[in-house]
Scaffold this motif. Structure first.
Motif, PDB file in Angstrom:
ATOM      1  N   LYS A 116     -13.441 -61.128 -76.910  1.00  0.00           N
ATOM      2  CA  LYS A 116     -12.569 -60.156 -77.577  1.00  0.00           C
ATOM      3  C   LYS A 116     -11.462 -59.653 -76.653  1.00  0.00           C
ATOM      4  N   THR A 117     -11.761 -59.552 -75.348  1.00  0.00           N
ATOM      5  CA  THR A 117     -10.744 -59.130 -74.378  1.00  0.00           C
ATOM      6  C   THR A 117      -9.630 -60.163 -74.289  1.00  0.00           C
ATOM      7  N   ILE A 118      -9.999 -61.450 -74.241  1.00  0.00           N
ATOM      8  CA  ILE A 118      -8.987 -62.514 -74.171  1.00  0.00           C
ATOM      9  C   ILE A 118      -8.146 -62.538 -75.440  1.00  0.00           C
ATOM     10  N   ARG A 119      -8.798 -62.361 -76.598  1.00  0.00           N
ATOM     11  CA  ARG A 119      -8.062 -62.373 -77.872  1.00  0.00           C
ATOM     12  C   ARG A 119      -7.066 -61.219 -77.975  1.00  0.00           C
ATOM     13  N   SER A 120      -7.475 -60.038 -77.541  1.00  0.00           N
ATOM     14  CA  SER A 120      -6.622 -58.855 -77.722  1.00  0.00           C
ATOM     15  C   SER A 120      -5.663 -58.607 -76.561  1.00  0.00           C
ATOM     16  N   GLU A 121      -6.059 -59.029 -75.332  1.00  0.00           N
ATOM     17  CA  GLU A 121      -5.241 -58.706 -74.160  1.00  0.00           C
ATOM     18  C   GLU A 121      -4.793 -59.925 -73.363  1.00  0.00           C
ATOM     19  N   GLY A 122      -5.195 -61.122 -73.810  1.00  0.00           N
ATOM     20  CA  GLY A 122      -4.844 -62.324 -73.080  1.00  0.00           C
ATOM     21  C   GLY A 122      -5.800 -62.586 -71.920  1.00  0.00           C
ATOM     22  N   TYR A 123      -5.641 -63.753 -71.279  1.00  0.00           N
ATOM     23  CA  TYR A 123      -6.543 -64.136 -70.194  1.00  0.00           C
ATOM     24  C   TYR A 123      -6.520 -63.115 -69.063  1.00  0.00           C
ATOM     25  N   PHE A 124      -5.306 -62.647 -68.714  1.00  0.00           N
ATOM     26  CA  PHE A 124      -5.200 -61.723 -67.582  1.00  0.00           C
ATOM     27  C   PHE A 124      -5.711 -60.330 -67.923  1.00  0.00           C
ATOM     28  N   GLY A 125      -6.030 -60.103 -69.210  1.00  0.00           N
ATOM     29  CA  GLY A 125      -6.657 -58.847 -69.587  1.00  0.00           C
ATOM     30  C   GLY A 125      -8.021 -58.687 -68.932  1.00  0.00           C
ATOM     31  N   MET A 126      -8.663 -59.820 -68.609  1.00  0.00           N
ATOM     32  CA  MET A 126      -9.965 -59.775 -67.936  1.00  0.00           C
ATOM     33  C   MET A 126      -9.848 -59.280 -66.498  1.00  0.00           C
ATOM     34  N   TYR A 127      -8.617 -59.249 -65.989  1.00  0.00           N
ATOM     35  CA  TYR A 127      -8.393 -58.819 -64.607  1.00  0.00           C
ATOM     36  C   TYR A 127      -7.688 -57.458 -64.514  1.00  0.00           C
ATOM     37  N   ARG A 128      -7.792 -56.665 -65.616  1.00  0.00           N
ATOM     38  CA  ARG A 128      -7.219 -55.323 -65.573  1.00  0.00           C
ATOM     39  C   ARG A 128      -7.966 -54.488 -64.533  1.00  0.00           C
ATOM     40  N   GLY A 129      -7.205 -53.900 -63.607  1.00  0.00           N
ATOM     41  CA  GLY A 129      -7.814 -53.119 -62.540  1.00  0.00           C
ATOM     42  C   GLY A 129      -8.125 -53.932 -61.298  1.00  0.00           C
ATOM     43  N   ALA A 130      -7.879 -55.252 -61.357  1.00  0.00           N
ATOM     44  CA  ALA A 130      -8.193 -56.107 -60.206  1.00  0.00           C
ATOM     45  C   ALA A 130      -7.308 -55.784 -59.007  1.00  0.00           C
ATOM     46  N   ALA A 131      -6.047 -55.404 -59.269  1.00  0.00           N
ATOM     47  CA  ALA A 131      -5.132 -55.105 -58.165  1.00  0.00           C
ATOM     48  C   ALA A 131      -5.645 -53.932 -57.331  1.00  0.00           C
ATOM     49  N   VAL A 132      -6.168 -52.909 -58.026  1.00  0.00           N
ATOM     50  CA  VAL A 132      -6.736 -51.754 -57.312  1.00  0.00           C
ATOM     51  C   VAL A 132      -7.933 -52.198 -56.487  1.00  0.00           C
ATOM     52  N   ASN A 133      -8.804 -52.988 -57.109  1.00  0.00           N
ATOM     53  CA  ASN A 133     -10.002 -53.448 -56.415  1.00  0.00           C
ATOM     54  C   ASN A 133      -9.663 -54.318 -55.215  1.00  0.00           C
ATOM     55  N   LEU A 134      -8.717 -55.249 -55.406  1.00  0.00           N
ATOM     56  CA  LEU A 134      -8.354 -56.155 -54.317  1.00  0.00           C
ATOM     57  C   LEU A 134      -7.678 -55.407 -53.174  1.00  0.00           C
ATOM     58  N   THR A 135      -6.959 -54.327 -53.510  1.00  0.00           N
ATOM     59  CA  THR A 135      -6.298 -53.536 -52.479  1.00  0.00           C
ATOM     60  C   THR A 135      -7.301 -52.738 -51.661  1.00  0.00           C
ATOM     61  N   LEU A 136      -8.277 -52.154 -52.346  1.00  0.00           N
ATOM     62  CA  LEU A 136      -9.208 -51.244 -51.673  1.00  0.00           C
ATOM     63  C   LEU A 136     -10.551 -51.876 -51.303  1.00  0.00           C
ATOM     64  N   VAL A 137     -10.832 -53.080 -51.838  1.00  0.00           N
ATOM     65  CA  VAL A 137     -12.135 -53.682 -51.538  1.00  0.00           C
ATOM     66  C   VAL A 137     -12.240 -54.095 -50.073  1.00  0.00           C
ATOM     67  N   THR A 138     -11.100 -54.413 -49.443  1.00  0.00           N
ATOM     68  CA  THR A 138     -11.141 -54.794 -48.029  1.00  0.00           C
ATOM     69  C   THR A 138     -11.664 -53.653 -47.161  1.00  0.00           C
ATOM     70  N   PRO A 139     -11.041 -52.453 -47.220  1.00  0.00           N
ATOM     71  CA  PRO A 139     -11.627 -51.360 -46.427  1.00  0.00           C
ATOM     72  C   PRO A 139     -13.022 -50.955 -46.887  1.00  0.00           C
ATOM     73  N   GLU A 140     -13.294 -51.051 -48.213  1.00  0.00           N
ATOM     74  CA  GLU A 140     -14.613 -50.652 -48.720  1.00  0.00           C
ATOM     75  C   GLU A 140     -15.714 -51.563 -48.176  1.00  0.00           C
ATOM     76  N   LYS A 141     -15.518 -52.884 -48.318  1.00  0.00           N
ATOM     77  CA  LYS A 141     -16.529 -53.830 -47.825  1.00  0.00           C
ATOM     78  C   LYS A 141     -16.591 -53.806 -46.301  1.00  0.00           C
ATOM     79  N   ALA A 142     -15.420 -53.639 -45.672  1.00  0.00           N
ATOM     80  CA  ALA A 142     -15.387 -53.594 -44.212  1.00  0.00           C
ATOM     81  C   ALA A 142     -16.196 -52.415 -43.690  1.00  0.00           C
ATOM     82  N   ILE A 143     -16.002 -51.246 -44.295  1.00  0.00           N
ATOM     83  CA  ILE A 143     -16.743 -50.048 -43.878  1.00  0.00           C
ATOM     84  C   ILE A 143     -18.234 -50.240 -44.107  1.00  0.00           C
ATOM     85  N   LYS A 144     -18.593 -50.760 -45.284  1.00  0.00           N
ATOM     86  CA  LYS A 144     -20.017 -50.920 -45.637  1.00  0.00           C
ATOM     87  C   LYS A 144     -20.742 -51.845 -44.663  1.00  0.00           C
TER      88      LYS A 144
END
Length: 315
Positions: free
Chosen positions: A55-83
């Motif tokens: 339903k996400t692909i139908r309503s928002e397209g393929y890249f709809g599955m990656y909504r919020g990915a930019a935030v995660n990819l930006t902050l996951v480096t310090p988050e995983k690094a710290i952990k």
């Protein structure tokens, strides 16, 4: 035997690389997890993970599955690094003369790592959840009101961007707005790390080559997957609470919550205990490869390899 010194920069690079690879691989499943956890009985849009993704692909397209990915990819480096680096740091300082850590000390090291990571995890999850859940909210609104109308005419409903959400939160609530759900994040991440790191270390030790030899990469991968999925399912009830608290925008028929206790009470009363397991299998599918990949990168020493090519400064 002298204690082996921890190369903190190498650990930080390893954690960052592992986070970037892992998040890119599993983000669509994480999006399905968030949407499944957020939907309440009165506003069910999705019946399963696959139904949600279709339903996400139908309503928002393929890249709809990656909504919020930019935030995660930006902050996951310090988050995983710290952990990962914090766990290594605490394990190193809790060990006595290089001896094997007791289970209690392993759990204390995991507790320290989980506590440190929430500095980055809370705002990252806050923004990510808003973006991931935006498509579900828009679909709910469209079901009730197919087209928004203003005095100027019909308006197409659009999901907010990460920058718009950040500005709005900072304007309305200041820095504290980005740390909504901090208590629930601590309740999730500290137990997760207490379970994950000792379990991984002991599983990984089973596959070591000899007493001092490292475990093969596939043993580290499998150990990371098993430990990650076990810890993920164990703390899923708290993850549901955290997700609900950090979702600021809700449908008209959905409950809002004033805190952890209020959230638990309303979920139990209106949805039953089973609601705390919503998205559990999605979360296990996300965390298993995420930490499997993380441990492989970590133990292959990608960070050490990168640093070896950098020019060394003379004293």
């Amino acid at each position: 035997m002298a204690d082996k010194q921890i190369s903190l920069p190498a650990k930080l690079i390893n954690g960052g690389v592992a986070g970037l690879i892992g998040v890119t691989c599993v983000f669509p499943i994480d999006l399905a997890k968030t949407r499944l956890q957020n939907q309440q009985n009165g506003s069910r849009l999705y019946t399963s993970m696959s139904d949600c993704l279709i339903k996400t692909i139908r309503s928002e397209g393929y890249f709809g599955m990656y909504r919020g990915a930019a935030v995660n990819l930006t902050l996951v480096t310090p988050e995983k690094a710290i952990k990962l680096a914090a766990n290594d740091f605490f394990r190193f300082h809790l060990s006595k003369d290089g001896q094997k850590l007791t289970l209690l000390r392993e759990m204390l090291a995991g507790c320290g790592a989980g506590t440190c990571q929430v500095i980055v995890t809370t705002p990252m999850e806050m923004l990510k959840i808003q973006l991931q859940d935006a498509g579900r909210i828009v679909l709910n609104i469209k079901k009730l009101m197919p087209q928004a109308v203003t005095p100027e005419g019909p308006v197409e409903l659009k999901s907010p961007t990460a920058m718009q959400l950040t500005r709005q939160l900072l304007k309305e609530k200041g820095i504290a707005g980005l740390y909504k759900g901090l208590g629930a994040t601590l309740l999730r991440d500290v137990p997760f790390s207490i379970i994950y790191f000792p379990l991984f270390a002991n599983l990984n030790n089973l596959g070591k080559r000899g007493v001092d030899g490292p475990a093969p990469f596939y043993v580290s991968f499998i150990s990371g997957c098993i430990a990650g999925s076990t810890a993920a399912v164990a703390v899923n009830p708290v993850d549901v609470i955290k997700t609900r608290l950090q979702s600021l925008t809700r449908g008209s028929q959905e409950d809002t919550y004033s805190g952890v206790t209020d959230c638990i009470r309303k979920i139990l009363r209106k949805e039953g205990p089973a609601a705390f397991l919503k998205g559990a299998y999605c979360r296990a599918l996300v965390i298993a490869p995420l930490f499997g990949i993380a441990q492989v990168v970590y133990f292959l020493g990608v960070g050490e390899l990168i640093l070896s090519y950098l020019p060394k400064r003379n004293n």
